[in-house]
Scaffold this motif. Structure first.
Motif, PDB file in Angstrom:
ATOM      1  N   SER A 115       0.856  -1.346  -0.132  1.00 34.28           N
ATOM      2  CA  SER A 115      -0.022   0.072   0.107  1.00 34.28           C
ATOM      3  C   SER A 115       1.128   1.205  -0.121  1.00 34.28           C
ATOM      4  N   SER A 116       2.022   1.368   0.831  1.00 33.17           N
ATOM      5  CA  SER A 116       2.696   2.350   0.932  1.00 33.17           C
ATOM      6  C   SER A 116       3.229   2.898  -0.075  1.00 33.17           C
ATOM      7  N   ASP A 117       4.178   2.116  -0.898  1.00 29.95           N
ATOM      8  CA  ASP A 117       4.893   2.414  -2.110  1.00 29.95           C
ATOM      9  C   ASP A 117       4.765   1.703  -3.284  1.00 29.95           C
ATOM     10  N   GLY A 118       3.728   0.804  -3.426  1.00 32.37           N
ATOM     11  CA  GLY A 118       3.182   0.170  -4.356  1.00 32.37           C
ATOM     12  C   GLY A 118       4.243  -1.011  -4.823  1.00 32.37           C
ATOM     13  N   SER A 119       5.046  -1.259  -3.899  1.00 30.90           N
ATOM     14  CA  SER A 119       6.058  -2.173  -4.150  1.00 30.90           C
ATOM     15  C   SER A 119       5.420  -3.720  -4.451  1.00 30.90           C
ATOM     16  N   THR A 120       5.999  -4.437  -5.309  1.00 31.45           N
ATOM     17  CA  THR A 120       5.438  -5.802  -5.614  1.00 31.45           C
ATOM     18  C   THR A 120       6.248  -6.832  -5.267  1.00 31.45           C
ATOM     19  N   TYR A 121       5.555  -8.204  -5.074  1.00 24.06           N
ATOM     20  CA  TYR A 121       6.093  -9.493  -5.145  1.00 24.06           C
ATOM     21  C   TYR A 121       5.551 -10.343  -5.833  1.00 24.06           C
ATOM     22  N   TYR A 122       6.461 -11.263  -6.541  1.00 22.11           N
ATOM     23  CA  TYR A 122       5.778 -12.070  -7.366  1.00 22.11           C
ATOM     24  C   TYR A 122       6.480 -13.597  -6.921  1.00 22.11           C
ATOM     25  N   ALA A 123       5.770 -14.761  -6.888  1.00 27.22           N
ATOM     26  CA  ALA A 123       6.316 -15.976  -7.028  1.00 27.22           C
ATOM     27  C   ALA A 123       7.415 -16.265  -8.034  1.00 27.22           C
ATOM     28  N   GLU A 124       8.053 -17.068  -7.930  1.00 27.96           N
ATOM     29  CA  GLU A 124       9.181 -17.333  -8.819  1.00 27.96           C
ATOM     30  C   GLU A 124       8.509 -18.010 -10.155  1.00 27.96           C
ATOM     31  N   SER A 125       7.352 -18.923 -10.094  1.00 30.32           N
ATOM     32  CA  SER A 125       6.706 -19.249 -11.112  1.00 30.32           C
ATOM     33  C   SER A 125       5.915 -18.526 -11.971  1.00 30.32           C
ATOM     34  N   VAL A 126       5.917 -17.318 -11.569  1.00 28.25           N
ATOM     35  CA  VAL A 126       5.011 -16.249 -12.562  1.00 28.25           C
ATOM     36  C   VAL A 126       5.909 -15.095 -12.900  1.00 28.25           C
ATOM     37  N   LYS A 127       6.787 -14.883 -12.337  1.00 32.36           N
ATOM     38  CA  LYS A 127       7.927 -13.734 -12.556  1.00 32.36           C
ATOM     39  C   LYS A 127       7.888 -13.581 -14.061  1.00 32.36           C
ATOM     40  N   GLY A 128       7.986 -12.515 -14.745  1.00 33.80           N
ATOM     41  CA  GLY A 128       8.022 -11.969 -16.097  1.00 33.80           C
ATOM     42  C   GLY A 128       6.681 -12.684 -16.888  1.00 33.80           C
ATOM     43  N   ARG A 129       5.834 -13.132 -16.313  1.00 33.73           N
ATOM     44  CA  ARG A 129       4.352 -13.160 -16.964  1.00 33.73           C
ATOM     45  C   ARG A 129       3.300 -12.699 -16.309  1.00 33.73           C
ATOM     46  N   PHE A 130       3.429 -12.455 -15.139  1.00 38.69           N
ATOM     47  CA  PHE A 130       2.233 -11.872 -14.330  1.00 38.69           C
ATOM     48  C   PHE A 130       2.773 -10.614 -13.833  1.00 38.69           C
ATOM     49  N   THR A 131       1.583  -9.400 -13.922  1.00 38.12           N
ATOM     50  CA  THR A 131       1.832  -8.092 -13.484  1.00 38.12           C
ATOM     51  C   THR A 131       0.611  -7.586 -12.551  1.00 38.12           C
ATOM     52  N   ILE A 132       1.053  -7.307 -11.503  1.00 36.27           N
ATOM     53  CA  ILE A 132      -0.175  -6.876 -10.434  1.00 36.27           C
ATOM     54  C   ILE A 132       0.123  -5.076 -10.486  1.00 36.27           C
ATOM     55  N   SER A 133      -1.211  -4.733 -10.266  1.00 40.66           N
ATOM     56  CA  SER A 133      -1.282  -3.280 -10.306  1.00 40.66           C
ATOM     57  C   SER A 133      -2.552  -2.865  -9.477  1.00 40.66           C
ATOM     58  N   ARG A 134      -2.798  -1.644  -9.025  1.00 41.03           N
ATOM     59  CA  ARG A 134      -3.638  -1.200  -8.151  1.00 41.03           C
ATOM     60  C   ARG A 134      -4.093   0.225  -8.833  1.00 41.03           C
ATOM     61  N   ASP A 135      -5.517   0.182  -8.701  1.00 42.49           N
ATOM     62  CA  ASP A 135      -6.029   1.595  -9.387  1.00 42.49           C
ATOM     63  C   ASP A 135      -6.827   2.230  -8.139  1.00 42.49           C
ATOM     64  N   TYR A 136      -6.292   3.381  -7.513  1.00 42.10           N
ATOM     65  CA  TYR A 136      -6.631   3.854  -6.114  1.00 42.10           C
ATOM     66  C   TYR A 136      -8.129   4.437  -6.383  1.00 42.10           C
ATOM     67  N   ALA A 137      -8.518   5.074  -7.490  1.00 40.60           N
ATOM     68  CA  ALA A 137      -9.651   5.449  -7.843  1.00 40.60           C
ATOM     69  C   ALA A 137     -10.635   4.628  -7.672  1.00 40.60           C
ATOM     70  N   LYS A 138     -10.445   3.196  -8.307  1.00 41.15           N
ATOM     71  CA  LYS A 138     -11.414   2.340  -8.285  1.00 41.15           C
ATOM     72  C   LYS A 138     -11.554   1.163  -7.250  1.00 41.15           C
ATOM     73  N   ASN A 139     -10.430   1.521  -6.262  1.00 34.37           N
ATOM     74  CA  ASN A 139     -10.237   0.600  -5.142  1.00 34.37           C
ATOM     75  C   ASN A 139     -10.182  -1.030  -5.615  1.00 34.37           C
ATOM     76  N   THR A 140      -9.732  -1.102  -6.829  1.00 35.58           N
ATOM     77  CA  THR A 140      -9.487  -2.450  -7.455  1.00 35.58           C
ATOM     78  C   THR A 140      -7.800  -2.814  -7.684  1.00 35.58           C
ATOM     79  N   VAL A 141      -7.574  -4.086  -7.591  1.00 33.88           N
ATOM     80  CA  VAL A 141      -6.304  -4.552  -7.783  1.00 33.88           C
ATOM     81  C   VAL A 141      -6.510  -5.549  -8.993  1.00 33.88           C
ATOM     82  N   TYR A 142      -5.561  -5.399  -9.948  1.00 35.36           N
ATOM     83  CA  TYR A 142      -5.346  -6.196 -11.178  1.00 35.36           C
ATOM     84  C   TYR A 142      -4.324  -7.203 -11.171  1.00 35.36           C
ATOM     85  N   LEU A 143      -4.774  -8.320 -11.732  1.00 37.04           N
ATOM     86  CA  LEU A 143      -3.586  -9.366 -12.053  1.00 37.04           C
ATOM     87  C   LEU A 143      -3.580  -9.439 -13.340  1.00 37.04           C
ATOM     88  N   GLN A 144      -2.506  -9.082 -14.150  1.00 34.78           N
ATOM     89  CA  GLN A 144      -2.568  -9.241 -15.655  1.00 34.78           C
ATOM     90  C   GLN A 144      -1.650 -10.431 -15.868  1.00 34.78           C
TER      91      GLN A 144
END
Length: 129
Positions: free
Chosen positions: A53-82
């Motif tokens: 929440s504080s700085d938007g830093s992210t963590y990924y499991a090794e199995s998905v690194k480079g393929r999945f991307t997490i992001s959050r839209d503060y205006a929509k109170n929504t987190v996405y996983l591409q």
């Protein structure tokens, strides 16, 4: 009441993409980290990704690194996983979750499902070969 609602799951061929959404309500979205987890049949729930929440830093499991991307839209109170370059082994029910503590930094600790307090009901992702 804390609510997390996942959507965006479905059936996709290997190599394809999906974007999952986690709509949050009932708490101050800006102050909480949100994680994505998945559970395949017969397997334990595993952490996939997390966004702080504080700085938007992210963590990924090794199995998905480079393929999945997490992001959050503060205006929509929504987190996405591409999710790109999907593989049959990505097939699982995907859940979003949040801990009952503000300002946490994502990492190995919050990739453990036992350390999350609130959960959505999940959305099914099926990747065919």
């Amino acid at each position: 009441e804390v609510q997390l609602v996942e959507s965006g799951g479905g059936l996709v061929q290997a190599g394809g993409s999906l974007r999952l959404s986690c709509a949050a309500s009932g708490f101050t979205f800006d102050d909480y980290a949100i994680g994505w987890f998945r559970q395949a049949p017969g397997k334990e729930r595993e952490g996939v990704s997390c966004i702080s929440s504080s700085d938007g830093s992210t963590y990924y499991a090794e199995s998905v690194k480079g393929r999945f991307t997490i992001s959050r839209d503060y205006a929509k109170n929504t987190v996405y996983l591409q999710m790109n370059s999907l593989k049959p082994e990505d097939t699982a029910v995907y859940y979003c979750a949040t801990p009952d503590e503000t300002g946490v930094m994502c990492g190995v600790y919050y990739s453990d499902a036992a350390n999350m307090d609130y959960w959505g009901k999940g959305t099914l992702v099926t990747v065919s070969s």
